[in-house]
Every structure is written in C-alpha cells, then in structure tokens.
Design a protein around this motif. Structure first.
Motif, PDB file in Angstrom:
ATOM      1  N   ALA A  83       0.987  -0.992  -0.005  1.00  0.00           N
ATOM      2  CA  ALA A  83      -0.183   0.289  -0.160  1.00  0.00           C
ATOM      3  C   ALA A  83       0.791   1.192  -0.144  1.00  0.00           C
ATOM      4  N   LEU A  84       1.918   0.998   1.135  1.00  0.00           N
ATOM      5  CA  LEU A  84       3.388   2.688   0.687  1.00  0.00           C
ATOM      6  C   LEU A  84       3.833   2.255  -0.591  1.00  0.00           C
ATOM      7  N   SER A  85       3.506   1.954  -2.015  1.00  0.00           N
ATOM      8  CA  SER A  85       3.814   1.836  -2.977  1.00  0.00           C
ATOM      9  C   SER A  85       4.033   3.428  -3.556  1.00  0.00           C
ATOM     10  N   GLY A 131       2.916   9.708  -5.411  1.00  0.00           N
ATOM     11  CA  GLY A 131       1.971   9.196  -5.189  1.00  0.00           C
ATOM     12  C   GLY A 131       1.811   7.804  -4.358  1.00  0.00           C
ATOM     13  N   THR A 132       1.111   7.940  -3.453  1.00  0.00           N
ATOM     14  CA  THR A 132       0.212   6.519  -3.236  1.00  0.00           C
ATOM     15  C   THR A 132      -0.670   6.503  -3.206  1.00  0.00           C
ATOM     16  N   LEU A 133      -1.694   5.175  -3.284  1.00  0.00           N
ATOM     17  CA  LEU A 133      -2.961   4.481  -3.739  1.00  0.00           C
ATOM     18  C   LEU A 133      -3.784   5.906  -2.655  1.00  0.00           C
ATOM     19  N   LEU A 134      -3.491   6.243  -1.368  1.00  0.00           N
ATOM     20  CA  LEU A 134      -4.220   7.393  -0.696  1.00  0.00           C
ATOM     21  C   LEU A 134      -4.480   7.874  -1.613  1.00  0.00           C
ATOM     22  N   HIS A 135      -2.990   9.209  -2.412  1.00  0.00           N
ATOM     23  CA  HIS A 135      -3.442   9.996  -2.833  1.00  0.00           C
ATOM     24  C   HIS A 135      -4.046  10.844  -4.207  1.00  0.00           C
ATOM     25  N   TYR A 136      -4.146   8.450  -4.428  1.00  0.00           N
ATOM     26  CA  TYR A 136      -4.647   9.118  -5.702  1.00  0.00           C
ATOM     27  C   TYR A 136      -6.391   8.219  -5.705  1.00  0.00           C
ATOM     28  N   ALA A 137      -7.625   8.178  -4.566  1.00  0.00           N
ATOM     29  CA  ALA A 137      -8.401   7.987  -4.188  1.00  0.00           C
ATOM     30  C   ALA A 137      -8.774   9.160  -3.680  1.00  0.00           C
ATOM     31  N   PRO A 196      -2.861   9.412   6.411  1.00  0.00           N
ATOM     32  CA  PRO A 196      -3.148  10.810   6.169  1.00  0.00           C
ATOM     33  C   PRO A 196      -3.007  11.531   5.331  1.00  0.00           C
ATOM     34  N   GLN A 197      -1.707  11.746   6.227  1.00  0.00           N
ATOM     35  CA  GLN A 197      -0.538  13.076   6.079  1.00  0.00           C
ATOM     36  C   GLN A 197       0.885  12.616   5.590  1.00  0.00           C
ATOM     37  N   LEU A 198       0.365  11.406   4.964  1.00  0.00           N
ATOM     38  CA  LEU A 198       1.506  10.881   4.458  1.00  0.00           C
ATOM     39  C   LEU A 198       2.162  11.592   2.700  1.00  0.00           C
ATOM     40  N   ARG A 199       3.547  12.342   2.801  1.00  0.00           N
ATOM     41  CA  ARG A 199       3.289  13.581   1.609  1.00  0.00           C
ATOM     42  C   ARG A 199       3.979  12.278   1.198  1.00  0.00           C
ATOM     43  N   ASP A 200       4.354  13.027  -0.751  1.00  0.00           N
ATOM     44  CA  ASP A 200       4.625  12.401  -1.829  1.00  0.00           C
ATOM     45  C   ASP A 200       5.801  13.334  -1.914  1.00  0.00           C
ATOM     46  N   HIS A 236       3.698  16.659  -0.793  1.00  0.00           N
ATOM     47  CA  HIS A 236       2.065  17.111  -0.634  1.00  0.00           C
ATOM     48  C   HIS A 236       1.588  16.074  -0.046  1.00  0.00           C
ATOM     49  N   THR A 237       0.560  15.910   0.242  1.00  0.00           N
ATOM     50  CA  THR A 237      -0.855  14.991   1.284  1.00  0.00           C
ATOM     51  C   THR A 237      -2.137  14.564   0.325  1.00  0.00           C
ATOM     52  N   PRO A 238      -2.944  14.279   0.395  1.00  0.00           N
ATOM     53  CA  PRO A 238      -3.586  13.513   0.258  1.00  0.00           C
ATOM     54  C   PRO A 238      -4.611  14.619   0.350  1.00  0.00           C
TER      55      PRO A 238
END
Length: 123
Positions: free
Chosen positions: A44-46, A52-58, A77-81, A85-87
């Motif tokens: 999931a962290l790919s 961006g992660t899957l969460l960024h794209y969602a 939810p605060q993971l940065r690309d 940038h966060t989701p």
C-alpha cells in the motif's frame, strides 16, 4: 446490432479488472480491486512514478470508501508525496483545477481526512 456482430465478430469479454493499474483503480474508486490487490500482497505504500500512494490517487476524486480502506490498512492521511503534498493537498489541487476553487465536497473530504489522522494519532 446483428450487423455489427457480423462485421466485427462477437464481443470478447475481457477481465478488465486484472489489467487495471493500481493507481488508476484508486483514482477511480475501485475499492474492491484495491482490497483484492492488498490481500494479494501489493504494498500500500508503493509510489507511482509521480510519487503518490494509492491514498493520494483516491483523494484526487474524493473516494471515501477507497480512502477509508487504505487508512484502515495503515496508510497515514498525512503521508507526503515526493513533492511534499498530502492526500488532502491532492484533493484540493485536483478539485481546484476542475472547479476553479475548492468545492464544498473537497472541503468536506479534506476535513474527513484530517479527522482520520486525529483518530489514528489517538490509537
């Protein structure tokens, strides 16, 4: 329709789901597909080539159910690309591009993401 079938043959049904790019699937809210690939071992962290992660794209299209699944799987939810940038930033930027300004739906989604972060911090 019969004429088209004669000209082009019977339409072949393909398993389009198995050919989905995970990041596109997240962007389009394909929660069942995301759940399946996570169970099959997809990390999931790919990150995509855009970082961006899957969460960024969602987040781009405000997909709550896909986002909820990813957060439940441990994505922050605060993971940065790679650009910082966060989701929530992705949601805001994508919505701004489409609408000219953040919509109520984008603000609600961003608030929801922030609430998820607070909930994660409490546990």
């Amino acid at each position: 329709m019969k004429i088209l079938r004669r000209l082009f043959g019977e339409r072949q049904e393909t398993d389009a789901v198995s050919n989905l790019d995970p990041f596109e699937a997240a962007q389009h809210g394909k929660t069942d597909f995301i759940e399946k690939i996570l169970k099959d071992g997809f990390d999931a962290l790919s990150e995509s080539k855009n970082g961006g992660t899957l969460l960024h794209y969602a987040a781009q299209n405000l997909h709550y159910s896909t986002s909820r699944l990813l957060i439940e799987q441990g994505l922050d939810p605060q993971l940065r690309d790679k650009n910082g940038h966060t989701p929530a930033d992705w949601a805001s930027m994508a919505n701004e591009i489409r609408m000219g300004a953040p919509s109520e739906a984008a603000r609600a989604y961003i608030n929801w993401l922030e609430e998820q972060k607070r909930n994660n911090d409490q546990h």
